[in-house]
Enzyme design. Structure first.
Site, PDB file in Angstrom:
ATOM      1  N   THR A 212       0.825  -1.206   0.000  1.00  0.00           N
ATOM      2  CA  THR A 212       0.000   0.000   0.000  1.00  0.00           C
ATOM      3  C   THR A 212       0.861   1.258   0.000  1.00  0.00           C
ATOM      4  O   THR A 212       1.993   1.251   0.487  1.00  0.00           O
ATOM      5  CB  THR A 212      -0.913   0.039   1.241  1.00  0.00           C
ATOM      6  OG1 THR A 212      -0.096   0.005   2.418  1.00  0.00           O
ATOM      7  CG2 THR A 212      -1.881  -1.131   1.253  1.00  0.00           C
ATOM      8  N   ASN A 214       1.282   4.515   1.762  1.00  0.00           N
ATOM      9  CA  ASN A 214       0.943   5.125   3.047  1.00  0.00           C
ATOM     10  C   ASN A 214       1.025   6.639   2.862  1.00  0.00           C
ATOM     11  O   ASN A 214       2.111   7.194   2.718  1.00  0.00           O
ATOM     12  CB  ASN A 214       1.937   4.636   4.111  1.00  0.00           C
ATOM     13  CG  ASN A 214       1.547   5.053   5.516  1.00  0.00           C
ATOM     14  OD1 ASN A 214       0.715   5.940   5.677  1.00  0.00           O
ATOM     15  ND2 ASN A 214       2.153   4.446   6.505  1.00  0.00           N
ATOM     16  N   GLU A 260      -4.105   4.423   3.685  1.00  0.00           N
ATOM     17  CA  GLU A 260      -3.264   3.569   2.849  1.00  0.00           C
ATOM     18  C   GLU A 260      -4.070   3.098   1.645  1.00  0.00           C
ATOM     19  O   GLU A 260      -5.212   2.669   1.794  1.00  0.00           O
ATOM     20  CB  GLU A 260      -2.766   2.360   3.637  1.00  0.00           C
ATOM     21  CG  GLU A 260      -1.928   2.727   4.858  1.00  0.00           C
ATOM     22  CD  GLU A 260      -1.474   1.503   5.626  1.00  0.00           C
ATOM     23  OE1 GLU A 260      -0.753   0.679   5.037  1.00  0.00           O
ATOM     24  OE2 GLU A 260      -1.871   1.360   6.798  1.00  0.00           O
TER      25      GLU A 260
END
Length: 319
Positions: A212, A214, A260
């Site tokens: 992901t 962030n 995220e």
């Protein structure tokens, strides 16, 4: 579109213009009615249109600590206003000294001496000057002295969002905070967006097979309620379908709230250090803590599948 910060940035040879003033956070569909009218009047008269707004939000200066969550940073508002055809954006630094200007002083300093207003377009509830003492009636009264016209436009648009309440930034912030991003999108006329720089997190998503981005969000950003959402991640001009997680990551006893975004089925993306945008299309589920990592992985797979379905359905409607 020209962009000015402070009255001193306005060109000295600036001529007559059509002006509208407001915070215009989010540039939602109600705001678009007023701004669109200003642009229309300016084109009719063959003169430029100007939007005047403030930074920081006036409430932060008048009542420190009360800064509302922002639906759009100033650069995003500028993009949206440019798309509406606005010719110039004036951002006035809202200081304690500035807040003490009387309504008449504000009109003379900004609208008359600098912007040479020919028409001022506002909503019926517009207030200005020290302690918000000025209203549209007083604005029009001053216009008789200073040779400008006041065009009062009803900005109150409504729909299903918020149970049929008139569209407003306050309602939009509430819906975002509740996780009703679909309702917020109805008011905004587009998905709610969160922006920021991609920073290194715990990298658990990568370990689980779902890396992901962030996103370190901008100050005062209006962030949706904790949960999982379908939407898009935009980086380097590319808009990618995404499953988005907002929350403290209770599976790993997290305490810091994060945003995220997993770019669905994208491999090898390196977004660290990039400024990205996350657009929220639809709520998928609330934040949960699962009994095992296996159960978490099963939930993530369902989230990605559901997000893909929601995104594909939305794109099919827009096709």
């Amino acid at each position: 579109m020209q962009r000015w910060r402070g009255l001193e940035d306005i060109p000295q040879d600036w001529g007559r213009s059509v002006v509208t003033i407001g915070s215009y956070d989010g540039v939602h569909r109600g705001h678009q009615v007023i701004i669109g009218r200003a642009v229309e009047r300016a084109r009719e008269l063959g003169i430029p249109s100007v939007v005047v707004t403030f930074d920081p939000h006036p409430s932060e200066v008048v009542r420190p600590g009360s800064h509302p969550p922002l639906l759009a940073p100033h650069h995003r508002r500028a993009e949206l206003m440019a798309d509406l055809g606005v010719d110039a954006l004036l951002i006035l630094p809202f200081t304690s000294e500035f807040s003490k200007l009387s309504p008449a002083e504000f009109v003379v300093k900004a609208l008359v001496d600098k912007l040479h207003a020919r028409v001022v377009v506002e909503g019926p509830n517009f207030r200005f000057g020290h302690k918000a003492a000025g209203n549209v009636a007083f604005l029009a009264e001053l216009g008789e002295t200073y040779d400008y016209e006041v065009d009062v436009i009803d900005l109150f648009v409504s729909g299903e969002a918020g149970g049929g309440q008139p569209f407003s930034s306050t309602l939009t912030r509430r819906l975002v905070a509740e996780g009703d991003v679909a309702g917020a999108a109805e008011i905004l006329g587009r998905p709610h967006r969160v922006e920021g720089v991609v920073v290194r997190g715990a990298q658990r998503g990568r370990e689980l097979g779902y890396p992901t981005a962030n996103v370190e969000t901008l100050p005062h950003t209006a962030i949706p309620a904790d949960g999982v959402y379908a939407g898009w991640l935009t980086a380097d001009g590319e808009r990618m379908p995404a499953a988005i997680s907002v929350g403290t990551n209770p599976q790993f006893d997290g305490t810091e709230r994060t945003v995220e975004a997993y770019a669905i089925d994208r491999v090898g993306l390196d977004l660290y250090g990039l400024h990205v945008a996350v657009d929220f299309l639809a709520y998928v589920r609330g934040q949960e803590k699962f009994e095992s990592i296996e159960a978490l992985l099963e939930a993530i797979a369902r989230d990605v599948k559901r997000s893909t379905e929601l995104i594909e359905a939305d794109e099919a409607r827009g096709a």
